[in-house]
Design a protein around this motif. Sequence first.
Motif, short mmCIF file in Angstrom:
data_model
loop_
_atom_site.label_atom_id
_atom_site.label_comp_id
_atom_site.label_asym_id
_atom_site.label_seq_id
_atom_site.Cartn_x
_atom_site.Cartn_y
_atom_site.Cartn_z
N MET A 36 0.73 -1.14 -0.08
CA MET A 36 0.17 -0.06 0.24
C MET A 36 0.96 1.18 0.02
O MET A 36 1.93 1.23 0.56
N ASN A 37 0.52 1.94 -0.79
CA ASN A 37 1.17 3.38 -0.81
C ASN A 37 0.99 4.10 0.80
O ASN A 37 0.12 4.11 1.40
N LYS A 38 2.16 4.95 0.67
CA LYS A 38 2.15 5.89 2.19
C LYS A 38 1.11 7.02 1.80
O LYS A 38 0.68 7.41 0.63
N GLY A 39 0.34 7.35 2.80
CA GLY A 39 -0.37 8.67 2.90
C GLY A 39 0.48 9.99 2.70
O GLY A 39 1.72 9.86 3.49
N VAL A 40 0.14 11.00 2.17
CA VAL A 40 0.85 12.23 1.68
C VAL A 40 0.10 13.49 2.08
O VAL A 40 -1.06 13.31 1.58
N VAL A 41 0.62 14.22 3.01
CA VAL A 41 -0.05 15.83 2.99
C VAL A 41 0.76 16.53 2.27
O VAL A 41 1.86 16.85 2.82
N ILE A 42 0.21 17.32 1.50
CA ILE A 42 1.28 18.49 0.96
C ILE A 42 0.39 19.76 1.52
O ILE A 42 -0.70 20.10 1.43
N LEU A 43 1.31 20.08 2.43
CA LEU A 43 1.31 21.35 3.37
C LEU A 43 1.50 22.59 2.81
O LEU A 43 2.59 23.12 2.85
N ALA A 44 0.15 23.49 2.59
CA ALA A 44 0.49 24.91 2.19
C ALA A 44 0.65 25.82 3.47
O ALA A 44 0.11 25.53 4.28
N HIS A 45 1.29 27.01 3.24
CA HIS A 45 1.24 27.97 4.40
C HIS A 45 -0.35 28.63 4.24
O HIS A 45 -0.86 28.81 5.27
N GLY A 46 -0.93 28.96 3.08
CA GLY A 46 -2.27 29.22 3.20
C GLY A 46 -2.19 30.87 3.17
O GLY A 46 -1.28 31.37 3.92
N SER A 47 -3.33 31.49 2.65
CA SER A 47 -3.45 32.84 2.83
C SER A 47 -4.77 33.35 3.33
O SER A 47 -5.38 32.54 3.46
N ARG A 48 -4.76 34.62 3.44
CA ARG A 48 -6.05 35.18 4.06
C ARG A 48 -7.22 34.84 3.10
O ARG A 48 -6.95 34.76 1.69
N ALA A 49 -8.48 34.90 3.49
CA ALA A 49 -9.68 34.51 2.78
C ALA A 49 -9.80 35.06 1.55
O ALA A 49 -10.15 34.74 0.59
N ILE A 50 -9.29 36.33 1.32
CA ILE A 50 -9.71 37.35 -0.03
C ILE A 50 -8.96 36.47 -1.26
O ILE A 50 -9.36 36.72 -2.04
N ALA A 51 -7.56 35.99 -0.76
CA ALA A 51 -7.14 35.49 -1.91
C ALA A 51 -7.28 33.78 -2.09
O ALA A 51 -6.41 32.92 -2.10
N TRP A 52 -8.63 33.42 -2.17
CA TRP A 52 -8.92 31.98 -2.17
C TRP A 52 -8.18 31.17 -3.25
O TRP A 52 -7.82 30.01 -3.12
N GLU A 53 -8.17 31.83 -4.52
CA GLU A 53 -7.74 31.14 -5.75
C GLU A 53 -6.24 30.98 -5.30
O GLU A 53 -5.73 29.92 -6.03
N TYR A 76 -3.48 23.35 5.07
CA TYR A 76 -3.26 24.65 5.14
C TYR A 76 -2.79 24.79 6.57
O TYR A 76 -3.68 24.54 7.49
N MET A 77 -1.60 25.60 6.75
CA MET A 77 -1.36 25.96 8.10
C MET A 77 -2.40 27.23 8.59
O MET A 77 -2.58 27.18 9.64
N ASN A 78 -2.46 28.28 7.51
CA ASN A 78 -3.39 29.50 8.20
C ASN A 78 -4.77 28.95 8.20
O ASN A 78 -5.50 28.77 7.13
N SER A 79 -5.32 29.20 9.36
CA SER A 79 -6.63 28.62 9.65
C SER A 79 -7.69 29.63 8.86
O SER A 79 -8.71 29.37 8.60
N LYS A 80 -7.02 30.78 8.40
CA LYS A 80 -8.00 31.83 7.99
C LYS A 80 -7.98 31.57 6.41
O LYS A 80 -8.74 32.26 5.47
N SER A 81 -7.30 30.27 5.82
CA SER A 81 -7.44 30.17 4.42
C SER A 81 -8.70 29.67 4.00
O SER A 81 -9.19 29.41 2.86
N GLY A 82 -9.51 28.93 5.11
CA GLY A 82 -10.72 28.28 4.57
C GLY A 82 -10.66 26.85 4.12
O GLY A 82 -11.54 26.21 4.10
N GLY A 83 -9.52 26.33 4.26
CA GLY A 83 -9.31 25.07 3.78
C GLY A 83 -8.86 24.04 5.14
O GLY A 83 -8.89 24.61 6.03
N PRO A 84 -8.79 22.86 4.61
CA PRO A 84 -8.48 21.80 5.90
C PRO A 84 -7.03 22.25 6.39
O PRO A 84 -6.14 22.61 5.76
N SER A 85 -7.07 21.74 7.73
CA SER A 85 -5.97 22.10 8.43
C SER A 85 -4.97 20.71 8.32
O SER A 85 -5.67 19.70 8.09
#
Lengths: 125, 125
Positions: free
Chosen positions: B1-18, B43-52
């Motif tokens: 079985m493959n290993k699980g991978v999390v690709i972790l972004a810094h994340g930006s404030r909500a206005i820049a969701w793109e 995402y590290m930044n909890s304001k990014s709106g994405g999963p932690s």
Amino acid sequence: MNKGVVILAHGSRAIAWEANQLVVKIVEMYKVKTGNKNVKPAYMNSKSGGPSLEDAVTELVKEGLTEIIVAPWFLTDGLHIREDIPEIISALEEKYPQAKITLAKVLGADERIVDILIDRIEEAK
Amino acid sequence: MNKGVVILAHGSRAIAWEANQLVVKIVEMYKVKTGNKNVKPAYMNSKSGGPSLEDAVTELVKEGLTEIIVAPWFLTDGLHIREDIPEIISALEEKYPQAKITLAKVLGADERIVDILIDRIEEAK
């Protein structure tokens, strides 16, 4: 004559100064690869302790460069890239009307970034 | 079985969701290149709106993965990488003792980053 280049890092708080030094290494690698010596690092975060975008552009203008590319060493275009950096560049163009200053695109979703991630994940196993 | 991978972004404030969506594209590119389907963005930044990081690791653990690599989609190792992320990983290992969670290195001063910068600077001329 080559164009002037500023490689612009986000910059980190002072405790991680070694992290901030990495862009200096990137600048050296860029100089070696391209032969362009008119390349300077700069930092968005004033707490990083390094030169600001204003400092780096001012140095290049004083060295006689009239075309300057600001290349963000950023993965993605958050608010610094969309708002803060264009404002700083506009102000610098007013201050130095002899200079044309162009903002390059961020690194973005490039295949080579994915290739580096593949290597880092492989190395971590 | 493959290993699980999390690709972790810094994340930006909500206005820049793109801007935050770019890591989703990187995850898709990684899946295509490697054939591993057990890959999630976070995402590290909890304001990014994405999963932690907690959300992404929890999902992988619930899907039965016992070896998980956290790969920071970060250029350099500032304080998030040196302090915040290792603390979160330690807490997750306590919560899920069946899982081994390894932090991969950042992208760093890789030749391929310099090659991308050369292209971005060339495109900006």
